[in-house]
Design an enzyme around this catalytic site. Structure first.
Site, short mmCIF file in Angstrom:
data_model
loop_
_atom_site.label_atom_id
_atom_site.label_comp_id
_atom_site.label_asym_id
_atom_site.label_seq_id
_atom_site.Cartn_x
_atom_site.Cartn_y
_atom_site.Cartn_z
CG ASN A 106 -5.20 -19.86 -22.09
OD1 ASN A 106 -5.61 -19.31 -23.09
ND2 ASN A 106 -3.91 -19.97 -21.83
CB CYS A 127 -0.12 -21.61 -24.68
SG CYS A 127 -0.28 -21.24 -26.44
CE LYS A 139 0.69 -13.68 -27.11
NZ LYS A 139 -0.42 -14.63 -27.07
O1 RRO Z 1 -0.39 -17.17 -28.43
C1 RRO Z 1 -1.29 -18.04 -28.41
O2 RRO Z 1 -1.50 -18.82 -29.36
C2 RRO Z 1 -2.16 -18.20 -27.25
C3 RRO Z 1 -1.72 -18.24 -25.94
BR1 RRO Z 1 0.04 -17.98 -25.43
C4 RRO Z 1 -2.64 -18.52 -24.90
O3 RRO Z 1 -2.32 -18.60 -23.70
N1 RRO Z 1 -3.93 -18.74 -25.26
C5 RRO Z 1 -4.35 -18.69 -26.54
O4 RRO Z 1 -5.54 -18.90 -26.81
N2 RRO Z 1 -3.45 -18.42 -27.53
#
Ligand code: RRO
Length: 309
Positions: free
Chosen positions: A191, A127, A44
């Site tokens: 993503n 993100c 993660k």
């Molecule tokens: O943790 C998140 O809210 C998240 C991440 Br880091 C990401 O790269 N993509 C996403 O949809 N959620």
């Protein structure tokens, strides 16, 4: 038949691996991935400090995927550094995913993992859930270059970029030029689709609380744009940069479509969250059966072989 492939020069025993999702956060979860048929152990995305993430509810299951505003919950990069030696016994590539809140933070994170035993470093520039004020870095060419300038030459381990879905070609061309300029070795593409909104019409409410109800959409809803992005980057970067496709992969047929588009491997997010580590074995079996039926003897024979009607 085997499904051997290569990402950034590293051999992957099969074509599918987990995406960087909440189910890949703790040591136990990562060990389970190690024991599974996932080709690698992807962690993660981690930040400098441990984060609890956004307030609940922050993830919502949809008929064909998920909608999330998790807000980067993770144990902090130092904990993931400690996990790496404990995951070596699974004899598969270990991939860290890093997310900074500034160029300096990306630099600290990449430097630390360059000095570790990790195999590949994914730089998450996409993100969608941090705040509503600034765009994810990879939508901003100037900021993307600022990060790449600082992190590209910190060590010898291959670095890759986790990119958002781009809805138009000219930005993909510009991103591809930066990728070539700064010797990026692989892409994770794509993503979730940020700035999405899911409404419960009975309650007249957004289904998640965080980030004012906005979040990232994943699963089969985004498969067409994911395939489009993989194909575009395959054409723009052919042969020089490995591409890991992701977005709505649930079956061997989905994987085969990413293979035709030009992906070197496929990451599984939604199906992995829903089904757990058994998804890799099932999907690999389905993919092998499709390849056999179609007369392809290996992954490399089918990669990028999309015909244009
Ligand atoms: O943790 C998140 O809210 C998240 C991440 Br880091 C990401 O790269 N993509 C996403 O949809 N959620």
């Amino acid at each position: 038949m085997n499904l051997i492939t290569k990402i950034a020069g590293r051999e992957f025993e099969s074509y599918t691996l987990n995406a960087s999702v909440p189910r890949a956060s703790t040591l136990d979860e990562l060990k389970q991935i190690g024991q599974s048929d996932s080709a690698a152990i992807m962690m993660k995305s981690c930040t400098i400090k441990k984060r609890k993430g956004n307030p609940l509810p922050r993830i919502f299951k949809l008929p064909l995927g998920y909608f999330n505003s998790e807000g980067l919950p993770n144990l902090g990069y130092k904990t993931y550094l400690e996990f790496i030696p404990k995951l070596k016994k699974y004899n598969k590539p270990i991939i860290v995913s890093v997310a900074g809140f500034s160029v300096d933070e990306y630099k600290i994170l990449v430097k630390a993992f360059q000095e570790s035993e990790v195999d590949l470093i994914e730089i998450n520039l996409s993100c969608p859930n941090i705040d509503n004020k600034t765009e994810p870095i990879a939508y901003n060419l100037k900021k993307t270059e600022e990060v790449l300038k600082e992190i590209s030459y910190l060590g010898k381990k291959p670095i890759g970029l986790k990119l958002p879905p781009y809805p138009y070609y000219s930005i993909q061309q510009k991103i591809a030029n930066l990728i070539k300029k700064y010797s990026v070795s692989f892409l994770s593409c794509v993503n979730t689709l940020g700035n999405s909104l899911i409404i419960d019409e009975i309650k007249e409410r957004s289904v998640i609380k965080a980030t004012r109800g906005f979040g990232g959409l994943s699963g089969q809803y985004i498969k067409p744009i994911a395939l489009g992005n993989v194909r575009r980057f395959y054409e723009l970067l052919k042969g020089k940069v490995s591409i890991m496709g992701m977005g709505g992969v649930k079956t061997g047929q989905d994987v085969f479509e990413f293979l035709l588009a030009g992906a070197d491997a496929v990451q599984i997010g939604t199906a992995f969250v829903e089904e757990g580590v058994s998804c890799f074995q099932r999907i690999n079996k389905e993919l092998k059966s499709i390849l056999r039926k179609k007369g392809y003897s290996s992954i490399s024979k089918a990669r990028g072989k999309l015909k244009i009607s």
